[in-house]
Design a protein around this motif. Structure first.
Motif, PDB file in Angstrom:
ATOM      1  N   LYS A 145       4.326   1.069  -0.464  1.00 28.88           N
ATOM      2  CA  LYS A 145       3.006   0.520  -0.161  1.00 28.88           C
ATOM      3  C   LYS A 145       1.926   1.491  -0.637  1.00 28.88           C
ATOM      4  N   SER A 146       0.959   0.978  -1.348  1.00 33.55           N
ATOM      5  CA  SER A 146      -0.169   1.793  -1.794  1.00 33.55           C
ATOM      6  C   SER A 146      -1.443   1.318  -1.111  1.00 33.55           C
ATOM      7  N   GLY A 147      -2.273   2.265  -0.741  1.00 30.16           N
ATOM      8  CA  GLY A 147      -3.531   1.909  -0.101  1.00 30.16           C
ATOM      9  C   GLY A 147      -4.270   3.144   0.352  1.00 30.16           C
ATOM     10  N   TYR A 148      -5.561   3.117   0.265  1.00 29.45           N
ATOM     11  CA  TYR A 148      -6.397   4.270   0.583  1.00 29.45           C
ATOM     12  C   TYR A 148      -6.515   4.468   2.087  1.00 29.45           C
ATOM     13  N   SER A 149      -6.431   5.711   2.505  1.00 29.66           N
ATOM     14  CA  SER A 149      -6.634   6.042   3.913  1.00 29.66           C
ATOM     15  C   SER A 149      -7.601   7.212   4.027  1.00 29.66           C
ATOM     16  N   SER A 150      -8.321   7.285   5.129  1.00 27.49           N
ATOM     17  CA  SER A 150      -9.272   8.372   5.352  1.00 27.49           C
ATOM     18  C   SER A 150      -9.481   8.562   6.842  1.00 27.49           C
ATOM     19  N   ALA A 151      -8.995   9.682   7.357  1.00 28.64           N
ATOM     20  CA  ALA A 151      -9.171   9.961   8.781  1.00 28.64           C
ATOM     21  C   ALA A 151     -10.641  10.170   9.123  1.00 28.64           C
ATOM     22  N   SER A 152     -11.379  10.806   8.210  1.00 29.93           N
ATOM     23  CA  SER A 152     -12.782  11.119   8.494  1.00 29.93           C
ATOM     24  C   SER A 152     -13.640   9.867   8.612  1.00 29.93           C
ATOM     25  N   SER A 153     -13.246   8.803   7.921  1.00 33.44           N
ATOM     26  CA  SER A 153     -14.008   7.565   7.984  1.00 33.44           C
ATOM     27  C   SER A 153     -13.380   6.549   8.920  1.00 33.44           C
ATOM     28  N   GLY A 154     -12.265   6.920   9.551  1.00 37.51           N
ATOM     29  CA  GLY A 154     -11.604   6.031  10.490  1.00 37.51           C
ATOM     30  C   GLY A 154     -10.911   4.849   9.848  1.00 37.51           C
ATOM     31  N   LYS A 155     -10.508   5.008   8.598  1.00 41.06           N
ATOM     32  CA  LYS A 155      -9.836   3.932   7.875  1.00 41.06           C
ATOM     33  C   LYS A 155      -8.378   4.321   7.623  1.00 41.06           C
ATOM     34  N   PRO A 156      -7.475   3.934   8.509  1.00 42.35           N
ATOM     35  CA  PRO A 156      -6.067   4.271   8.300  1.00 42.35           C
ATOM     36  C   PRO A 156      -5.487   3.485   7.136  1.00 42.35           C
ATOM     37  N   GLY A 157      -4.483   4.087   6.497  1.00 41.11           N
ATOM     38  CA  GLY A 157      -3.837   3.435   5.370  1.00 41.11           C
ATOM     39  C   GLY A 157      -2.580   2.700   5.790  1.00 41.11           C
ATOM     40  N   LEU A 191      10.264   3.919   4.022  1.00 41.57           N
ATOM     41  CA  LEU A 191       8.881   3.557   3.720  1.00 41.57           C
ATOM     42  C   LEU A 191       8.233   4.661   2.899  1.00 41.57           C
ATOM     43  N   SER A 192       7.669   4.296   1.764  1.00 38.19           N
ATOM     44  CA  SER A 192       6.866   5.226   0.975  1.00 38.19           C
ATOM     45  C   SER A 192       5.467   4.647   0.888  1.00 38.19           C
ATOM     46  N   ALA A 193       4.525   5.293   1.557  1.00 38.47           N
ATOM     47  CA  ALA A 193       3.166   4.743   1.649  1.00 38.47           C
ATOM     48  C   ALA A 193       2.144   5.835   1.392  1.00 38.47           C
ATOM     49  N   GLY A 194       1.314   5.629   0.395  1.00 35.95           N
ATOM     50  CA  GLY A 194       0.302   6.617   0.073  1.00 35.95           C
ATOM     51  C   GLY A 194      -0.837   6.011  -0.702  1.00 35.95           C
ATOM     52  N   ASN A 195      -1.839   6.834  -0.974  1.00 39.49           N
ATOM     53  CA  ASN A 195      -2.966   6.372  -1.759  1.00 39.49           C
ATOM     54  C   ASN A 195      -2.512   5.989  -3.167  1.00 39.49           C
ATOM     55  N   GLU A 196      -1.557   6.731  -3.687  1.00 35.63           N
ATOM     56  CA  GLU A 196      -0.839   6.365  -4.905  1.00 35.63           C
ATOM     57  C   GLU A 196       0.636   6.607  -4.598  1.00 35.63           C
TER      58      GLU A 196
END
Length: 491
Positions: free
Chosen positions: A104-116, A58-63
């Motif tokens: 898989k590409s998708g934005y994640s942010s721990a500070s906003s509670g939005k996992p990627g 699995l390769s998953a990141g914001n880009e």
């Protein structure tokens, strides 16, 4: 939390039990074949028979970085992509496996509670006790959450993985380990860490036109400092359309990327957070050295005559237009952007971020917190022995074939006309800083540093104090969760 810990203990036992499965490969090692293994002389399994088993990555990141998703030859592949394709083909043949790569590409942010997507995929894998993936490269904001939840293997406990070899980045392992437990790291298995490294490009034609000092000589002589960088940047500007104002139509000494401000902190040898000798993450951002670096950098970054904050303009993109139109002497950017500019009319070179002073021991480079991915192994896998052997072999080939290909594709064309660019890449890649405070978005100070830059705000003390209560609470929670996750592996 007690339920989570109990689940982790059960899963660890399950995972360790599968080591004794019947998929025993016939091994051929690097030592046995007489191949060089680098500074650490240890055997690397390069062949085996896993009877057609599927190895899922699995390769998953914001880009998301694509290191393995190559199933057939393509005449449009770059040299790097061809090398990555050949690695997959070699591994499948040598180990009798089928490599499946899910990107898989998708934005994640721990500070906003939005996992990627990376967090979601492995969270599901652990919750369902279903081994969907054997090896993962997951975005920093996601992988840190998975680590504190205890959903990842200590990579020191994965058979065959040799974190002390040159195939793995010791800077990453040292910076990200807690009590010698390594839940995630990086190395030659992936190009994501190097592609996401910060850099400064310079326009050679403009450098000649303005008679500036040779930046390469400054770097090699230890004189490439923030003050020197600002001084040279301030020697270049021109109102190209003669309208009496400076805007997106003019020439500047510096094209400013928002995220460059976070790189300046690390370039000065400082970090948002570090792991202390007691295995506790602690806040280390606010000190005189950091303040000195930030103030010296914004002296040029906020200079509207000599520096353009291009992201404040409409439809700014990645600064491509201004850079390719030769409207900047310097351009703060990422390594992965360089191949896009090989068709530029003017040749350009590459530099590391500057030191704070000539007395600093070396040049330090940030790998983008937003873009970076880290190697990790989920707690639930089919065959941990296979995971270790395949992972280490992938890293072995990565060191021999993939990293050299990255150099070639990065420097191909205009930017490769001098051997000194290769020296600069060596300096950049050998001194990458992995700032755990950025990855956990503590504060989140990295975000606020960028906001301050956008607003031309130099009140660092106010920024620090405003975010301090949230940062201290965040760190306390992280340390508490980490202590429980780490305890399973150190007992």
């Amino acid at each position: 939390m007690k339920k989570i810990i109990s689940l982790m203990l059960v899963l660890v036992c399950v995972c360790l039990a599968v080591v004794s499965c019947d998929k025993t490969p016939v091994e051929t090692t690097a030592a046995a074949t007489g191949e060089a293994t680098g500074p650490v002389e240890k055997e690397v399994v390069l062949k085996g028979d896993y009877k057609g088993a599927q190895f899922r990555i699995l390769s998953a990141g914001n880009e998301a970085c694509n290191d393995f998703n190559y199933e057939e030859e393509n005449p449009d592949y770059t040299y790097l992509q061809n090398a990555q394709y050949e690695r997959v083909l070699t591994m499948e043949q040598n180990f009798n496996i089928d490599i499946y790569s899910d990107v898989k590409s998708g934005y994640s942010s721990a500070s906003s509670g939005k996992p990627g997507p990376g967090f979601n995929a492995i969270n599901t894998q652990i919750a369902s006790n279903t081994p969907n993936y054997d090896l993962c490269l997951i975005a920093s904001y996601d992988v840190t959450q998975l680590a504190t939840m205890g959903y990842l293997y200590d990579m020191n406990h994965v058979p065959s993985i040799q974190l002390d070899s040159s195939r793995w980045d010791s800077n990453a392992t040292d910076s990200l380990s807690i009590k010698d437990v390594v839940f995630f790291t990086t190395g030659e298995i992936t190009v994501s860490d190097n592609e996401c490294a910060y850099c400064i490009m310079f326009n050679k034609k403009l450098a000649d036109d303005y008679g500036i000092e040779n930046p390469y000589d400054l770097v090699k002589g230890g004189q490439w400092t923030i003050e020197k960088f600002a001084e040279i940047s301030k020697s270049v500007s021109e109102d190209l359309n003669n309208d009496g104002k400076y805007d997106g139509s003019d020439l500047y000494g510096l094209l400013v990327w928002d995220d460059s401000i976070t790189g300046i902190v690390n370039a000065a040898g400082q970090r948002c957070c570090t792991v202390n000798d007691d295995g506790q993450i602690e806040l280390t951002l606010y000190n005189e050295t950091t303040l000195d670096a930030l103030n010296k950098y914004v002296e040029i970054a906020y200079d509207e005559v000599h520096a353009l904050q291009y992201q404040r303009l409409n439809n700014s993109g990645a600064g491509d237009n201004w850079w390719q139109n030769n409207q900047g002497l310097f351009f703060t950017s990422l390594i992965r952007q360089m191949p896009k500019y090989r068709e530029m009319e003017n040749d350009f070179g590459i530099l590391p971020y500057p030191k704070l002073s000539v007395n600093q021991d070396t040049y330090y480079t940030t790998t983008s917190p937003f873009n970076s991915q880290f190697v990790c192994v989920p707690l639930v896998v089919n065959d941990i022995r296979m995971v270790g052997e395949i992972t280490e072999a992938l890293a072995y080939i990565g060191e021999k074939e993939i990293t050299p290909a990255l150099y070639d594709v990065t420097l191909e064309g205009q930017s490769a006309r001098d051997a000194e660019s290769t020296e600069m890449l060596d300096i950049i890649f050998e001194n990458i800083v992995y700032d755990i405070g950025y990855y956990y978005q503590v504060g989140p100070y990295n975000k606020q540093l960028i906001i301050n830059l956008r607003e031309r705000n130099s009140n660092w003390a106010s920024m620090y104090e405003t975010l301090l209560p949230a940062a201290e609470s965040w760190i306390e929670n992280i340390n508490e969760a980490y202590a429980k996750a780490v305890a399973i592996w150190v007992q």
